[in-house]
Design a protein around this motif. Structure first.
Motif: not given
Ligand SMILES: Cc1cc2nc3c(=O)[nH]c(=O)nc-3n(C[C@H](O)[C@H](O)[C@H](O)COP(=O)(O)OP(=O)(O)OC[C@H]3O[C@@H](n4cnc5c(N)ncnc54)[C@H](O)[C@@H]3O)c2cc1C
Length: 418
Positions: A36-37, A44, A48, A51, A227, A383-384, A386-388
């Protein structure tokens, strides 16, 4: 630059998606390395709304969304939505793809995979949290939409009807019932739609516990290891380059959320994802805490009671990749909450936060093998949700890598659909 030891499965990104992939792969006996970076579990996902919403089966790109977005933009002080102004060809192409996807056909295409992934994830959350004894204030109390106007209430009921047809449990409350169910609602709330199969939690606690568990199960975890590039040959990713050295792996999973597209360029993959920034505001519990996870219907603000904390989240800023919260919007989100809820005059603010939703133009995630590399799996674009949708994604990605039949058909989620 030194080459580090070779991994079995290398996961790029330690957010809810990457960590969930790690968990199911480790459970199936694979060896896992996570890069992870930044700090794992702190991207992200942590601030959040927390939910877990198997009810969210309608993709973001749906009929009427463009008209609503334009209408909201005429009221900039309250709009839950904004768009970056830019002539960047990739951004313009994404916007065009999004506008074209706002159709009934896209909704019908998106519902089955979102429904399958949502149901699988909800089941996996309940099982994982119980088996691993994660104390993350997980509550199976549903998600309650509150409405103040007849027009919005009627729209909410209509959406509820559609979801019910797809097996989602929904209860509709009139004014008396909604105040009985949610006493924190102000008197002028006129009705509610309750998705009773949904749940919520404190996402930062969940991600910390999941990351600790994954480490204890044997994952090698490299934080502050961005990366920077890849070497590919004969249809495989051979080397993953980072700021601190090179990694090799039999399988690579790209799960870097909104930052996935810039990395994928080196792999000659065009991944149509735009960041959509949103904010959260977390405070100590107020005297009258909401009993449920809520959505404040007309304002599109999410509310999450998390034991001794209360969180409001909102705003979707397409094309904005900065993770710095804008204090004006934090204040507006608080103002919106005061329009619906009995909350203390003076709030004890603990955190203001911004995060990025990795948003695809059709509102459906990208999960599947890379069209160019037999050992690369893409798990991004949630999108919205990712946790769910994390634990469901983790399971199907593990099945894919282990050469097993996946729990449901992943073909609607493949990158090649764009
Ligand atoms: C205000 C808000 C409210 C939300 N509420 C909800 C909710 O209630 N329920 C829900 O399901 N979702 C919710 N979401 C959406 C959810 O947060 C995201 O969909 C989720 O974080 C995406 O998960 P991910 O693991 O794909 O990406 P991320 O959480 O963005 O994780 C990606 C990881 O990759 C790492 N990374 C990036 N670039 C590199 C690189 N070059 N090298 C190595 N590592 C790297 C980052 O550091 C990060 O840790 C919300 C988002 C926001 C902004």
């Amino acid at each position: 630059m030194t080459t580090k030891s070779k991994s079995d499965v290398l996961i790029i990104g330690g957010g809810p998606v990457g960590l969930s992939c790690a968990y199911y792969l480790l459970k199936s006996g694979r060896k896992v390395t996570i890069l992870d970076a930044n700090e794992i579990g702190k991207g992200s996902g942590s601030g959040n709304a927390g939910h877990v919403v198997p009810s969210h089966i309608i993709p973001l790109a749906a009929p009427g969304v463009v008209a609503s977005a334009l209408k909201w933009m005429l009221d900039p002080a309250h709009s839950p939505f904004s768009m970056k102004v830019s002539l960047d060809p990739k951004y313009l192409m994404w916007l065009l793809q999004f506008v074209l996807a706002c159709s009934e056909a896209n909704v019908q295409r998106g519902i089955p995979p979102l429904n399958s992934l949502g149901q699988l994830s909800a089941k996996n959350f309940a099982q994982m949290i119980a088996e691993e004894k994660f104390d993350c204030h997980y509550q199976e109390k549903g998600l309650l939409f509150l409405y103040k106007t007849e027009a919005a209430f009627s729209g909410g009921k209509h959406e509820g009807d559609l979801m019910q047809k797809h097996g989602i449990p929904v209860s509709v409350y009139d004014k008396t019932k909604v105040h009985e169910v949610e006493p924190a609602a102000l008197d002028d709330v006129i009705g509610g739609v309750h998705f009773t199969g949904d749940s919520h939690m404190n996402p930062a606690l969940f991600l910390k516990m999941l990351s600790d568990r994954v480490r204890a199960m044997g994952a090698e975890m490299y934080e502050n290891t961005p990366v920077t590039g890849f070497e590919s040959a004969q249809g495989k990713v051979r080397v993953v380059r980072t700021a601190v050295g090179e990694f090799e792996a039999d399988h690579v999973i790209l799960a870097a959320g909104a930052l996935t597209p810039s990395m994928a360029r080196d792999l000659k993959l065009n991944i149509p994802i735009q960041p959509a920034r949103g904010y959260s505001l977390t405070m100590s519990a107020t005297k009258q805490m909401p009993r449920h996870a809520l959505i404040l219907g007309e304002r599109r603000v999410a509310v999450s009671p998390m034991d001794d904390l209360l969180r409001f989240t909102g705003r979707l800023e397409v094309g904005n990749g900065s993770m710095t919260p804008d204090p004006r919007w934090i204040q507006r989100i608080e103002n919106s909450a005061r329009e619906y809820l009995r909350i203390d005059e003076k709030l004890d603010i603990k955190e203001t936060w911004a995060g990025l939703r990795p948003t695809t133009p059709d509102g459906v995630p990208i999960i599947g093998r890379s069209p160019n590399h037999s050992n690369l799996v893409l798990a991004t674009g949630h999108a919205m949700l990712g946790l769910s949708l994390g634990p469901g994604t983790g399971q199907v990605v593990a099945e894919l890598i282990n050469g097993k039949k996946t729990e449901f058909d992943l073909s609607p989620l493949r990158l090649e659909r764009f």
